[in-house]
Design a protein around this motif. Sequence first.
Motif, short mmCIF file in Angstrom:
data_model
loop_
_atom_site.label_atom_id
_atom_site.label_comp_id
_atom_site.label_asym_id
_atom_site.label_seq_id
_atom_site.Cartn_x
_atom_site.Cartn_y
_atom_site.Cartn_z
N ILE A 39 43.12 32.70 41.10
CA ILE A 39 44.13 33.82 41.13
C ILE A 39 43.95 34.93 40.10
CG2 ILE A 39 46.67 34.44 41.20
CD1 ILE A 39 47.13 31.79 42.36
N ARG A 40 44.00 35.92 40.50
CA ARG A 40 43.67 37.09 39.20
C ARG A 40 45.20 37.88 39.37
NH1 ARG A 40 39.38 41.44 41.21
NH2 ARG A 40 40.47 42.33 42.92
N GLN A 41 45.39 38.45 38.24
CA GLN A 41 46.23 39.62 38.04
C GLN A 41 45.68 40.88 37.35
OE1 GLN A 41 49.66 38.62 35.44
NE2 GLN A 41 50.78 40.34 36.45
N THR A 42 45.55 42.02 38.09
CA THR A 42 45.10 43.18 37.93
C THR A 42 45.95 44.23 37.79
OG1 THR A 42 44.57 43.76 40.01
CG2 THR A 42 43.08 42.55 39.05
N PRO A 43 45.92 45.23 36.96
CA PRO A 43 46.50 46.32 36.89
C PRO A 43 46.97 47.12 38.18
CG PRO A 43 45.15 46.43 35.04
CD PRO A 43 44.66 45.18 35.94
N GLY A 44 46.08 46.95 38.97
CA GLY A 44 46.25 47.82 40.08
C GLY A 44 46.90 47.11 41.17
N LYS A 45 46.78 46.07 41.35
CA LYS A 45 47.22 45.18 42.49
C LYS A 45 48.28 43.95 41.98
CE LYS A 45 43.45 46.14 45.68
NZ LYS A 45 42.47 45.59 46.47
N GLY A 46 48.47 43.77 40.83
CA GLY A 46 49.26 42.59 40.42
C GLY A 46 48.43 41.15 40.67
N LEU A 47 49.40 40.18 41.00
CA LEU A 47 48.88 38.67 41.32
C LEU A 47 48.21 38.90 42.67
CD1 LEU A 47 51.30 36.40 40.14
CD2 LEU A 47 49.17 36.55 39.41
#
Length: 120
Positions: A39-47
Motif C-alpha cells: 500500500i502506498r500514500q502519495t500526496p496526490g491520491k492518499g492511501l
Amino acid sequence: QVQLQESGPGLVKPSQTLSLACTISNDSITTINQYWNWIRQTPGKGLEWIGMIRYSGSTYYGPALETRTSISRDTSKNQFTLQLSSVTPEDTGVYYCTRDPTGTWSFDSWGQGTQVTVSS
C-alpha cells in the motif's frame, strides 16, 4: 507479534524501476489464508492499494497500477517484493507492506513505511 520491515532505495530516477522488499518476522509468508500487501500514500491520491501476494504465491494487482506492478516472494528469506516500473514523480510517497490475515481487506499489521522519492 508479526513484524514487517520495508527496505529499498529512497531515491529513484524517473523511468526507472522502484524495487522494495518486505521482511516478515514472527510469521511465515506461506501461512495458510494470509495475504501480504503493498500500500502506498502519495500526496496526490492518499492511501492506495497496490497489490498482494497470497500464501499460495498467486498475485493480484490494483487496476490503476497493474500494468507497471510486479509482486513476488522469496520463501527462503521470508520476504515479498514490489517492483514498480516506469516511475514518475507522481509515484513519490510512503510505501507500506501489510498483512491481511483473513483475506477480508482487514490489515492487522503494517510496516513502518519507507519514503520513496522519484526525482532526477
